[in-house]
Motif scaffolding. Structure first.
Motif, PDB file in Angstrom:
ATOM      1  N   PRO A  13       0.829  -1.205   0.000  1.00  0.00           N
ATOM      2  CA  PRO A  13       0.000   0.000   0.000  1.00  0.00           C
ATOM      3  C   PRO A  13       0.860   1.250   0.000  1.00  0.00           C
ATOM      4  O   PRO A  13       1.972   1.247   0.523  1.00  0.00           O
ATOM      5  N   THR A  14       0.345   2.302  -0.591  1.00  0.00           N
ATOM      6  CA  THR A  14       1.074   3.567  -0.580  1.00  0.00           C
ATOM      7  C   THR A  14       0.624   4.407   0.613  1.00  0.00           C
ATOM      8  O   THR A  14       1.133   5.474   0.844  1.00  0.00           O
ATOM      9  N   TYR A  15      -0.378   3.904   1.340  1.00  0.00           N
ATOM     10  CA  TYR A  15      -0.843   4.645   2.519  1.00  0.00           C
ATOM     11  C   TYR A  15      -0.274   4.024   3.778  1.00  0.00           C
ATOM     12  O   TYR A  15       0.158   2.883   3.778  1.00  0.00           O
ATOM     13  N   ASP A  16      -0.270   4.818   4.840  1.00  0.00           N
ATOM     14  CA  ASP A  16       0.178   4.331   6.151  1.00  0.00           C
ATOM     15  C   ASP A  16      -1.064   4.149   7.012  1.00  0.00           C
ATOM     16  O   ASP A  16      -1.698   5.132   7.404  1.00  0.00           O
ATOM     17  N   PRO A  17      -1.425   2.886   7.300  1.00  0.00           N
ATOM     18  CA  PRO A  17      -2.673   2.659   8.028  1.00  0.00           C
ATOM     19  C   PRO A  17      -2.594   2.929   9.526  1.00  0.00           C
ATOM     20  O   PRO A  17      -3.607   2.863  10.218  1.00  0.00           O
ATOM     21  N   SER A  18      -1.409   3.272  10.052  1.00  0.00           N
ATOM     22  CA  SER A  18      -1.265   3.334  11.505  1.00  0.00           C
ATOM     23  C   SER A  18      -2.182   4.366  12.164  1.00  0.00           C
ATOM     24  O   SER A  18      -2.684   4.139  13.266  1.00  0.00           O
ATOM     25  N   GLY A  19      -2.428   5.503  11.497  1.00  0.00           N
ATOM     26  CA  GLY A  19      -3.305   6.525  12.081  1.00  0.00           C
ATOM     27  C   GLY A  19      -4.739   6.040  12.217  1.00  0.00           C
ATOM     28  O   GLY A  19      -5.374   6.224  13.249  1.00  0.00           O
ATOM     29  N   VAL A  20      -5.231   5.393  11.146  1.00  0.00           N
ATOM     30  CA  VAL A  20      -6.602   4.869  11.151  1.00  0.00           C
ATOM     31  C   VAL A  20      -6.731   3.779  12.213  1.00  0.00           C
ATOM     32  O   VAL A  20      -7.670   3.774  13.017  1.00  0.00           O
ATOM     33  N   ILE A  21      -5.768   2.869  12.240  1.00  0.00           N
ATOM     34  CA  ILE A  21      -5.805   1.764  13.209  1.00  0.00           C
ATOM     35  C   ILE A  21      -5.749   2.320  14.638  1.00  0.00           C
ATOM     36  O   ILE A  21      -6.525   1.920  15.505  1.00  0.00           O
ATOM     37  N   GLY A  22      -4.848   3.272  14.863  1.00  0.00           N
ATOM     38  CA  GLY A  22      -4.706   3.863  16.199  1.00  0.00           C
ATOM     39  C   GLY A  22      -5.979   4.553  16.660  1.00  0.00           C
ATOM     40  O   GLY A  22      -6.378   4.442  17.828  1.00  0.00           O
ATOM     41  N   THR A  23      -6.633   5.267  15.743  1.00  0.00           N
ATOM     42  CA  THR A  23      -7.874   5.965  16.088  1.00  0.00           C
ATOM     43  C   THR A  23      -8.963   4.973  16.476  1.00  0.00           C
ATOM     44  O   THR A  23      -9.629   5.131  17.504  1.00  0.00           O
ATOM     45  N   ILE A  24      -9.148   3.937  15.650  1.00  0.00           N
ATOM     46  CA  ILE A  24     -10.198   2.955  15.928  1.00  0.00           C
ATOM     47  C   ILE A  24      -9.908   2.231  17.243  1.00  0.00           C
ATOM     48  O   ILE A  24     -10.796   2.066  18.084  1.00  0.00           O
ATOM     49  N   GLN A  25      -8.646   1.836  17.461  1.00  0.00           N
ATOM     50  CA  GLN A  25      -8.285   1.152  18.712  1.00  0.00           C
ATOM     51  C   GLN A  25      -8.513   2.063  19.911  1.00  0.00           C
ATOM     52  O   GLN A  25      -9.036   1.633  20.944  1.00  0.00           O
ATOM     53  N   GLY A  26      -8.130   3.337  19.783  1.00  0.00           N
ATOM     54  CA  GLY A  26      -8.291   4.287  20.878  1.00  0.00           C
ATOM     55  C   GLY A  26      -9.755   4.490  21.235  1.00  0.00           C
ATOM     56  O   GLY A  26     -10.128   4.534  22.415  1.00  0.00           O
ATOM     57  N   LEU A  27     -10.599   4.603  20.205  1.00  0.00           N
ATOM     58  CA  LEU A  27     -12.030   4.808  20.451  1.00  0.00           C
ATOM     59  C   LEU A  27     -12.669   3.564  21.055  1.00  0.00           C
ATOM     60  O   LEU A  27     -13.507   3.670  21.953  1.00  0.00           O
ATOM     61  N   MET A  28     -12.258   2.385  20.583  1.00  0.00           N
ATOM     62  CA  MET A  28     -12.804   1.149  21.168  1.00  0.00           C
ATOM     63  C   MET A  28     -12.406   1.052  22.639  1.00  0.00           C
ATOM     64  O   MET A  28     -13.217   0.669  23.480  1.00  0.00           O
ATOM     65  N   ALA A  29     -11.163   1.428  22.949  1.00  0.00           N
ATOM     66  CA  ALA A  29     -10.691   1.376  24.337  1.00  0.00           C
ATOM     67  C   ALA A  29     -11.498   2.352  25.206  1.00  0.00           C
ATOM     68  O   ALA A  29     -11.884   2.016  26.328  1.00  0.00           O
ATOM     69  N   GLN A  30     -11.764   3.553  24.666  1.00  0.00           N
ATOM     70  CA  GLN A  30     -12.540   4.537  25.440  1.00  0.00           C
ATOM     71  C   GLN A  30     -13.953   4.032  25.683  1.00  0.00           C
ATOM     72  O   GLN A  30     -14.487   4.164  26.784  1.00  0.00           O
ATOM     73  N   CYS A  31     -14.570   3.459  24.648  1.00  0.00           N
ATOM     74  CA  CYS A  31     -15.930   2.923  24.814  1.00  0.00           C
ATOM     75  C   CYS A  31     -15.920   1.783  25.830  1.00  0.00           C
ATOM     76  O   CYS A  31     -16.822   1.666  26.653  1.00  0.00           O
ATOM     77  N   GLY A  32     -14.880   0.949  25.773  1.00  0.00           N
ATOM     78  CA  GLY A  32     -14.771  -0.193  26.674  1.00  0.00           C
ATOM     79  C   GLY A  32     -14.548   0.192  28.122  1.00  0.00           C
ATOM     80  O   GLY A  32     -14.781  -0.608  29.028  1.00  0.00           O
ATOM     81  N   ALA A  33     -14.115   1.435  28.357  1.00  0.00           N
ATOM     82  CA  ALA A  33     -13.870   1.902  29.729  1.00  0.00           C
ATOM     83  C   ALA A  33     -15.179   2.241  30.449  1.00  0.00           C
ATOM     84  O   ALA A  33     -15.194   2.402  31.659  1.00  0.00           O
TER      85      ALA A  33
END
Length: 123
Positions: A13-33
């Motif tokens: 891929p020519t894109y870096d998925p880390s920002g998208v992955i980090g955002t989704i993981q961060g939001l799931m963690a916040q919801c899970g709290a």
């Protein structure tokens, strides 16, 4: 007869998925709290499973650039707590790219709903 040559690997891929992955993981963690209702807890667990499939696909470059661009928009809106804009982008994606991405799009829809309901954001 000689064995057929394996198909060439897709270009990385020519894109870096880390920002998208980090955002989704961060939001799931916040919801899970939160102390979630059992139905929301199940939805979040399902979202986590479906997101895993998305992350694998992103890291392998299996998501097209236009879909990735929309994902970045969606994640930017969600990180800012703007569930309405995220949902608009999501509707666009389901209209144009459901066939290849329906599995994880369903999970993202649940995450958007939870973020909107709980009022979480990453900023």
């Amino acid at each position: 007869p000689p064995a057929a040559a394996p198909p060439p690997a897709p270009p990385p891929p020519t894109y870096d998925p880390s920002g998208v992955i980090g955002t989704i993981q961060g939001l799931m963690a916040q919801c899970g709290a939160y102390q979630l209702q059992p139905v929301d807890k199940r939805r979040l667990e399902d979202t986590e499973k479906r997101s895993g499939a998305l992350f694998t696909k992103l890291q392998a470059g299996g998501v097209s650039q236009p879909v990735f661009d929309k994902l970045e928009q969606l994640c930017g809106a969600l990180a800012a707590g703007d569930a309405r804009t995220a949902l608009e982008v999501h509707v666009h994606l389901t209209t144009t790219d459901w066939a290849d991405n329906g599995h994880w799009l369903m999970g993202l829809k649940r995450l958007i709903e939870l973020v909107g309901k709980l009022g979480v954001a990453l900023q």
